[in-house]
Design an enzyme around this catalytic site. Structure first.
Site, PDB file in Angstrom:
ATOM      1  N   ILE B 507       0.935  -0.944  -0.261  1.00  0.00           N
ATOM      2  CA  ILE B 507      -0.485   0.064  -0.170  1.00  0.00           C
ATOM      3  C   ILE B 507       1.407   0.731  -0.041  1.00  0.00           C
ATOM      4  CG2 ILE B 507      -1.811  -1.410   1.196  1.00  0.00           C
ATOM      5  CD1 ILE B 507      -1.173   0.103   4.036  1.00  0.00           C
ATOM      6  N   ALA B 736      11.280  -7.775  13.252  1.00  0.00           N
ATOM      7  CA  ALA B 736      10.401  -7.252  13.327  1.00  0.00           C
ATOM      8  C   ALA B 736       8.961  -7.257  13.553  1.00  0.00           C
ATOM      9  CB  ALA B 736      10.379  -7.120  11.786  1.00  0.00           C
ATOM     10  N   GLY B 738       5.494  -4.114  14.057  1.00  0.00           N
ATOM     11  CA  GLY B 738       4.639  -4.047  12.601  1.00  0.00           C
ATOM     12  C   GLY B 738       4.981  -1.613  12.650  1.00  0.00           C
ATOM     13  N   GLY B 740       3.834   1.359  10.533  1.00  0.00           N
ATOM     14  CA  GLY B 740       2.949   2.179   9.674  1.00  0.00           C
ATOM     15  C   GLY B 740       1.960   2.638  11.107  1.00  0.00           C
ATOM     16  N   GLU B 741       2.025   2.055  11.309  1.00  0.00           N
ATOM     17  CA  GLU B 741       0.773   3.173  12.661  1.00  0.00           C
ATOM     18  C   GLU B 741       1.456   3.858  13.570  1.00  0.00           C
ATOM     19  OE1 GLU B 741      -1.734  -0.204  12.089  1.00  0.00           O
ATOM     20  OE2 GLU B 741      -3.638   1.162  12.813  1.00  0.00           O
TER      21      GLU B 741
END
Lengths: 328, 788
Positions: B507, B736, B738, B740-741
């Site tokens: 995305i 790893a 996340g 993105g947020e």
């Protein structure tokens, strides 16, 4: 939400041809098109035939006393002569939109642009759209007028008009019908207040085209600034702006002000001359108390709507900031 | 590098690859890496930049028709009549469908239980569709929509959660305007906690509704081939779209193929499909032609979701030594008519800082406005806006540095989960290393001096009128550990070239690049040579939609497993061919080496590979280790300049210290950090949905001019991405979490704290625009004058 397929388009070869076609029903002028195309797409402006004047190179010229209507905003912003002679206008041009819009937009179009009121641009059948109410008067009016707000409370979006008013410019208008018919209008009589007619923004009539703006020589030793406050750093219209042109006695910033033009943008349906603030400056030295008095005088007649009271503080803040900077 | 080198599949000799574990054994954690985590360009960068990449919006099929919707222009209305005759009669119109069309009489579910119909006659928000048209051109489709005559009975509406329980509020929902029961959480005893506190601060906050405005519009192209439906959609999850469309149209999953190879941005709004996909499929079936249905920007702003506005009352108590004693949060919000509007708003209050006594109570109200959809870190930036500001105010009250106060309350475990340990927690390192890298202490000294001098000169109005301030905010993100299901396939051809096949969308985050890096790391092939095939339900294995910062920790471990499985197969074949035990062989990239002997076999010389012509390794994402919370952490630092005469706030520099475990690809990691900060600047300074509250209830700012996304001029050039790269061997096999947020959670609150540091005013409501900052400065001035 889309431009009609039946829209006719004509690229005029000369001004007379453009004026001839403009007499037809539903014809409208296309300069840079950055506002017109959006309005056509939104359906806020209806038009049967677009008359492009983009090929009329005569209207692009910039001379010491006259700026052609097709001069782009980008050209104004980087023109050395304008920077030297009319610094507030050059600064206003640089504050317009974004680089793309400044490359495409023209001075004539910037003066003749349509309101940015979100009610007028949206599908609200408001007074200016031929309805019977101004939704902004009692609605979401953060961006709306604190001066001259009768009937319709929109604010004129042009940056260059604010600076040109401070320089006491005149707008040259050709037509109707032929180019030999022209008139010039002082820029502070060019815009129509809604109390006089809520369906138009300027005095440009049917069949007429703005061809140039004439700017007289500013007083000797003048200084000029344009400052624009907006919600983000680019691609935005003014929450409030101010063009200030001053001249001091003997050209000395320590001496009394002998000439003052203070014009506000983003606060009224036309560039708004702060005459009382000008009077508070002339004949006085530009010190802290003079500046405070001028800033207060500028908003003495202001009248806030539900959500735009901040503009009263903002006008004072901008004037104080810029006058302080001019005081050196 | 010559063209020939450029085409080489394998790195030059001398590359040490990770050991290949025996079958059914987990691969050991990586230590030093060759490709993973390096500054490598995106594997699809050229395609994206050159325009060669074909996005769903670009799709053109032979004979394709264009569709458009007729939508309800009111926030609450009943359709009393609909006359489509004139639209049908227009030349070039192929179909008009509405609720009376047999195949379009579909019950619709707006996530959360109920929702009415595909074309509902009773419209609960502006923009609800009531008919759709398919025509030869987009223009004809739009003209046909305008030719439909709809009559409406306009009903009373509620625009704002703050109005929904007013005595005179219209009752818009059977059973009352409240959605469900208030959600209440308690831990310990807050009353006692406040009693034990040396200082208590409580304030009211409001965060504005943010609209989803991804660069590529929502939409799709639908085409039938016999009984098979193919949809090209701009989506975060093609398998989610497949399940939704198949469900609404009562089709087997095998008959619905959804393709989303490229998509132009999604921040939660494209986790689900919209009515457009179902309608495009219906119109395509009815007309026998492919149908393109891409919404306009105005339509996406009305119907494609938002981050709900939230009102919050935050109260926090602290001891003189900086220990938090109690946190209490009461909040409300609206996610539109059907959906709750307060999800996760209280997560940070419950989980971020150590505190024994916590109570939160959140209430959702129905309004006649567009539905909320997940929006990059749902609930978190809102809760952060309140919590981080109150913490700073408490720090000031008890005289402790804001960074130090946070450091004194770093929790050892996930308190909101009942004390589950984190797989790793870098909150303290984010704060400490971030502060050092930012030059926090020196900056605080500098800003305190300028603020105090300014206040001494009379403050507001005094010179110099531009003041600088610095601010900090910390965060945890509730998710970010990923988990099943996801299946990834890695295939090697007889020539040694490799394809990676996965269901996950890219995305814009760099998923393709990250996953290809994993394959490159394990196989020793050069990153650029890996062909990635993804996000196509017809050709790739299942993966859920990309959201929740889950793609790297979900599909990453599956990709590693798939690659390891491929190596294991090749080693097994080589063992057979060389008549050597498998454990004597080492997979070394271009060659399989025999340990302790000067013997090696080119991978492409493995006979079984040559006979089969390809070999596939399959990786399935297994469950996470039980009893662990896998969460990323961050701390943001910024410096702003406030113009106290005009209320302008300029962000001068920003630093994001992010603990997301291992950095998988440094360039895309940094891009996420920059993008998250840019988005957080929008939340903090410029963005705000404006409804015509008190009048028509319609959306006022449905354009990119009136809805103020920050521009390049609003985001500082001085942006620093500081990875806090902790080795986390427990979260999954790539280490790893996340990213993105968490990159956008504490951005706005750090800005609010910096504004206060600059000039001593608190900003209660987002966005901190010139009007709000001026109003706060005026209150400061009025208070001072009242004291005189």
């Amino acid at each position: 939400m889309s431009i009609s397929q039946d829209l006719a388009y004509l690229r005029a070869a000369d001004l007379d041809e453009a004026l001839r076609h403009l007499e037809k029903d539903g014809a409208c002028v296309h300069g840079g098109g950055s506002d017109l195309v959006t309005c056509l797409r939104e359906g806020t402006v209806t038009c049967a035939q677009v008359i492009s004047i983009g090929g009329l190179d005569d209207l692009r010229a910039i001379t010491p006393t006259s700026i052609g209507a097709l001069a782009t905003i980008a050209e104004l912003g980087r023109h050395e002569e304008i920077e030297r002679r009319l610094p507030a206008l050059a600064a206003a041009a640089r504050a317009v939109g974004s680089p793309q819009l400044r490359n495409q937009g023209t001075l004539g179009g910037n003066l003749c642009q349509k309101p940015r009121c979100w009610y007028w641009r949206g599908d609200f059948h408001c007074l200016r759209q031929g309805g019977d109410t101004c939704y902004a008067a009692f609605g979401q009016n953060h961006g709306h007028a604190i001066f001259g707000a009768e009937a319709c409370v929109y604010v004129h979006p042009s940056d260059t008009a604010v600076a040109l008013t401070a320089y006491e410019a005149r707008v040259r208008i050709a037509g109707p019908g032929r180019s030999s018919r022209t008139r010039t209008v002082p820029v502070d009589e060019f815009f129509v207040l809604p109390a006089d007619d809520p369906t138009r923004e300027t005095v440009v009539g049917r069949g007429e085209i703005v061809t140039a703006v004439e700017v007289p020589a500013p007083p000797d030793g003048h200084v000029g600034v344009y400052r624009k406050i907006r919600a983000r750093g680019a691609w935005d219209f003014a929450l409030t702006s101010a063009a200030i042109v001053l001249a001091f006695e003997g050209g000395d910033r320590g001496k009394p002000v002998r000439h003052a033009r203070l014009v506000l943008g983003g606060v009224a349906p036309a560039p708004w001359r702060a005459a009382a603030a000008e009077q508070a400056l002339v004949g006085r030295r530009l010190d802290e108390s003079t500046i405070a008095a001028a800033a207060e005088a500028a908003v003495a007649d202001a009248s806030a709507l539900d959500h735009n009271g901040f503009k009263i503080d903002l006008v004072q803040g901008v004037l104080r900031e810029e006058l302080q900077s001019l005081a050196g | 590098m010559s063209a020939r080198d450029d085409e080489r599949l394998y790195h030059e000799q001398g590359v040490t690859l990770p050991e290949t574990p025996p079958p059914s054994t987990d691969p050991p954690p990586w230590r030093e890496t060759l490709t993973v985590g390096k500054r490598r360009s995106r594997v699809d960068g050229y395609e994206r930049l050159s325009g060669a990449a074909i996005y769903p919006s670009d799709m053109q099929l032979p004979g394709m028709l264009h569709a458009a919707f007729l939508r309800c222009p009111h926030p609450h209305a009943k359709l009393t009549s609909l006359d489509t005759r004139a639209a049908r009669a227009l030349p070039g119109v192929h179909a008009v469908i509405d609720d009376t069309t047999p195949e379009a009489a579909i019950d619709w579910n707006y996530q959360g239980g109920e929702g009415g119909r595909l074309f509902a006659g009773h419209c609960r928000f502006e923009g609800a569709p009531v008919a759709a048209v398919a025509a030869e051109t987009p223009h004809i489709a739009r003209e046909a929509v305008e030719a439909i005559v709809a009559e409406w009975e306009v009903l009373p509406h509620v625009s704002d959660a703050r109005d929904a329980d007013a005595e005179d509020a219209p009752r818009i929902r059977d059973g009352g305007n409240r959605i469900g029961e208030p959600s209440i959480y308690t831990r310990g005893d807050v009353a006692q906690g406040f009693a034990e506190a040396d200082a208590v601060v409580e304030r009211d906050f409001h965060t504005a509704c943010e609209l989803h405005t991804p660069l590529e519009l929502h939409g799709c192209v639908a085409a039938w081939d016999g009984l098979d439906l193919t949809i090209w959609e701009s989506t975060q999850g093609c398998f989610r779209v497949q399940e939704q469309v198949a469900g609404y149209l009562d089709l087997p999953l095998s008959r619905v193929r959804v393709v989303g190879h490229y998509m132009g941005g999604g921040f939660g709004s494209k986790l689900e499909t919209g009515k457009y996909a179902v309608v495009a499929a219906l119109l395509a079936r009815r007309t026998g032609r492919p149908v393109k249905l891409v919404l306009t920007r105005e339509e996406t702003m009305l119907v494609c979701g938002n981050r709900p506005a939230n009102s919050m009352h935050m109260k926090v108590g602290v001891r003189k030594d900086g220990t938090l004693t109690a946190i209490e949060l009461t909040g409300r919000g609206s996610g539109g008519f059907w959906r709750g509007g307060t999800g996760l708003v209280d997560w940070l209050a419950k989980d971020l800082y150590a505190c024994p006594n916590v109570r939160t109570e959140l209430t959702s109200w129905a309004t006649n406005a567009g539905n909320q959809r997940p929006f990059r870190a749902p609930g978190h930036p809102q809760g952060s806006w309140a919590l981080e500001q109150v913490l700073d105010e408490l720090a000031g009250t008890i005289g402790i540095d804001p960074v130090e106060l946070r450091l004194r309350n770093v929790p050892g475990e996930s308190q909101a989960r009942g004390g589950v340990p984190y797989s790793s927690t870098g909150l303290a390192e984010c704060l400490r290393d971030g502060a050092r890298e930012f030059g926090w202490e020196e900056a605080r000294r500098r800003t305190r001096e300028s603020r105090e001098a300014w206040l001494a000169r009379g403050g507001n109005g005094g010179a110099p009128h531009r003041l600088r301030g610095v601010g900090v905010g910390g965060c945890v993100w509730v998710a970010g550990g990923g988990g099943p299901p996801a299946t990834v396939l890695v295939r090697m051809y007889a020539d040694g070239s490799v394809t990676l096949n996965m269901g996950a969308a890219d995305i814009g985050t760099g998923t393709r690049t990250v996953m290809a890096s994993i394959v490159a790391e394990e196989l020793g092939v050069r990153l650029e040579t890996i062909q990635v095939e993804n996000a196509d339900t017809g050709t790739t294995a299942f993966s859920g939609p990309s959201g929740g910062s889950k793609t790297v920790p979900t599909d990453g471990p599956a990709t590693r497993d798939a690659t390891v499985a491929l190596k294991q197969q090749l080693l097994a074949w080589a063992s057979e061919q060389l008549d050597t035990p498998r454990e004597n062989l080492r997979y070394a990239g271009e060659f399989i080496e025999v340990r302790g002997r000067d013997q090696r076999l080119k991978v492409t010389d493995v006979e079984r590979l040559q006979r089969r012509r390809s070999v596939v390794g399959v990786g399935h994402r297994g469950p996470n280790q039980e009893g662990l919370a896998i969460c990323p952490f961050a701390a943001h630092f910024c410096e702003v300049e406030v113009d106290t005469l005009t209320g302008e706030v300029r962000v001068l520099r920003f630093l994001g210290a992010q603990d997301s475990g291992r950095v998988m690809s440094r360039k895309t990691f940094d891009s996420q950090v920059y993008g998250g900060i840019a988005m957080g600047i929008g939340f903090g300074l410029t963005e705000e949905r404006v409804l015509d509250r008190g009048q028509t209830g319609k959306l006022c700012n449905k354009s990119w001019h009136d809805y103020k996304l920050p521009t390049a001029m609003d985001v500082p050039a001085d942006l620093v991405s500081l990875p806090i790269e902790l080795q986390d061997d427990r979260c999954n096999n790539i280490g790893a979490k996340g990213l993105g947020e968490p990159v956008t959670i504490p951005t706005a609150s750090a800005i609010a704290n910096a504004i206060h540091d600059a000039c001593g005013v608190w900003i209660d409501d987002t966005p901190a625009s010139p009007p709000r900052v001026l109003a706060a400065l005026r209150r400061q001035r009025d208070r001072k004058e009242a004291r005189r």
